[in-house]
Design a protein around this motif. Structure first.
Motif, PDB file in Angstrom:
ATOM      1  N   PRO A 242       0.813  -1.212   0.000  1.00 37.77           N
ATOM      2  CA  PRO A 242       0.000   0.000   0.000  1.00 37.77           C
ATOM      3  C   PRO A 242       0.852   1.270   0.000  1.00 37.77           C
ATOM      4  CG  PRO A 242      -0.946  -1.591   1.498  1.00 37.77           C
ATOM      5  CD  PRO A 242       0.333  -2.185   0.983  1.00 37.77           C
TER       6      PRO A 242
ATOM      7  N   ASP B  29      -5.410   1.433   0.692  1.00 38.27           N
ATOM      8  CA  ASP B  29      -5.117   2.073  -0.588  1.00 38.27           C
ATOM      9  C   ASP B  29      -4.158   3.235  -0.409  1.00 38.27           C
ATOM     10  OD1 ASP B  29      -6.978   0.369  -1.583  1.00 38.27           O
ATOM     11  OD2 ASP B  29      -8.599   1.834  -1.548  1.00 38.27           O
TER      12      ASP B  29
ATOM     13  N   PRO C  37      -0.458   5.315  -3.079  1.00 33.10           N
ATOM     14  CA  PRO C  37      -0.228   4.618  -4.340  1.00 33.10           C
ATOM     15  C   PRO C  37       1.019   5.144  -5.040  1.00 33.10           C
ATOM     16  CG  PRO C  37      -1.921   6.272  -4.625  1.00 33.10           C
ATOM     17  CD  PRO C  37      -1.453   6.379  -3.210  1.00 33.10           C
TER      18      PRO C  37
END
Lengths: 221, 221
Positions: free
Chosen positions: A62, B216, B219
């Motif tokens: 991540p 998440d 990124p």
DNA sequence: TTCTCACCATGACGTGCGTCATATACACCT
DNA sequence: AGGTGTATATGACGCACGTCATGGTGAGAA
């Protein structure tokens, strides 16, 4: 013909006519160290069979740092299998760890082999199973101290390369899930103890039993 | 007959006569929470198909602390597959995480299905592949901070249990590869932020999106 | 030769989280 | 009601290892 397909152990049971047919769609490709076979997240269109060399499967965390989740050797043959089981995207990237030659097989052709070559699917399953065992081992090791993870990585390297393995601290640290500074520090300690010697880009395991002993350490409870 | 075999989705394509034959050697067994289906290191003689309930695959680390490497749900059906691919021993133990009913199939019978039921091996391969993807994810997460690993575990639990998952901090910490104190500390923080609520043995995810956001996160690169 | 760029090596510092210790609360049994 | 075991909760402390910083060394290029 079928010059390159016939050399792949996984295909030894496939009939010659079948291999001839495969030949038209399969493709032999060479990669230099560091080049990318396929990328995580992109549509999975092909299966790759490693013929020579050595491929890292790398996945991003991540926070964006890449982790080597597996190393594919010529015996372990297969990668990019997402293409066959109806997955739309690769879940990891494949990077050539050494100069590599690989065979690209379109997923439809590989799927056909699975369907109508008796015994073929079982062979693939066996490959998958040993890989799974390795992943399970890696997970259970993930919480162990770095020294053990490095020892594990070194021993796996030794299994394919012999006692002298061509690898940098940078690459090794990726395999062990740590940083190169830590890798250098710990391997330096091992050098001082006479377990290994190393020079630029290569390491030689003098006392692999010592490394193995680290992994068998405390068979408690 | 074939009362219990027919309910297993993996067997839906197997012919009824074949299932009848299987019935004589297969065996339906129930386990209470905490009981052991099979043990790491012991000879792998059977494949297990989970019909109801939930099974942890647990492996010991070198220092003897057990780590949950995978959780088998009824959809993921299979465990103890070592028995089929010529491995002599299970590489992990299977522990009932909830009350569980499972079907034991002797390895020879399962191997026969693989050999002569067209399409069956491919289905098994697909199961194996998704499991592999999960393991790869777990490995890439292994280096992430504990908070992310806990979030990941909670979300996977939610996928099979719904928003309220029956689990203790102790069990959860095993899945995330940490200690229960740490699990409590971090989940307490999440509670304070209103993401979850929990009481003895159960946790409810109020804002799963927040958890997903953790995974998440960056990124980068 | 010298320049450049990997790789190797070692120090200093901060911190995430494992470990130990202690306290409260709920479930279940008798 | 009281006793026992497990789950929850929180504090204190230390260390392994990540991070940053600095410097040395061999290999290949011009």
């Amino acid at each position: 013909m079928k010059s390159f397909l016939i050399r792949i152990p996984l295909f030894r049971a496939i009939s010659p006519t079948r291999l001839d047919a495969l030949e038209t769609s399969a493709e032999l490709r060479r990669f230099r160290k560091g080049e990318i076979l396929f990328k995580e997240g992109l549509p999975a269109e092909s299966v790759w069979l490693i013929q020579r060399g050595w491929v890292y499967l790398v996945k991003r965390t991540p926070q964006g740092t890449p982790v080597t989740i597996f190393t594919v050797t010529p015996e372990e043959v297969l990668c990019g299998f997402s293409a066959v089981v109806g997955q739309s995207a690769y879940y990891a990237s494949a990077v050539a760890a050494t100069d590599t030659t690989a065979v690209r097989v379109p997923h439809a052709d590989f799927a056909r082999l699975l369907r109508d070559q008796p015994g073929f699917a079982e062979e693939v399953l066996a490959i998958y199973h040993t890989r799974m065992r390795h992943l399970a081992e890696a997970i259970s090791l993930a919480q162990a101290p770095v020294e053990q993870r490095l020892a594990y990585a070194l021993l796996r390297l030794r299994a394919t390369f012999g006692k002298t393995v061509p690898i940098t601290h940078h690459e090794l640290s990726h395999m062990a899930g740590t940083r190169w500074e830590t890798s250098i520090r710990i391997l330096s300690a091992m050098k001082r103890k006479g377990w290994i010697i190393s020079s630029r880009g290569k390491m030689t395991l003098l006392l692999p039993r010592k490394l193995r002993a680290l992994l068998d350490a405390h068979p408690a409870g």
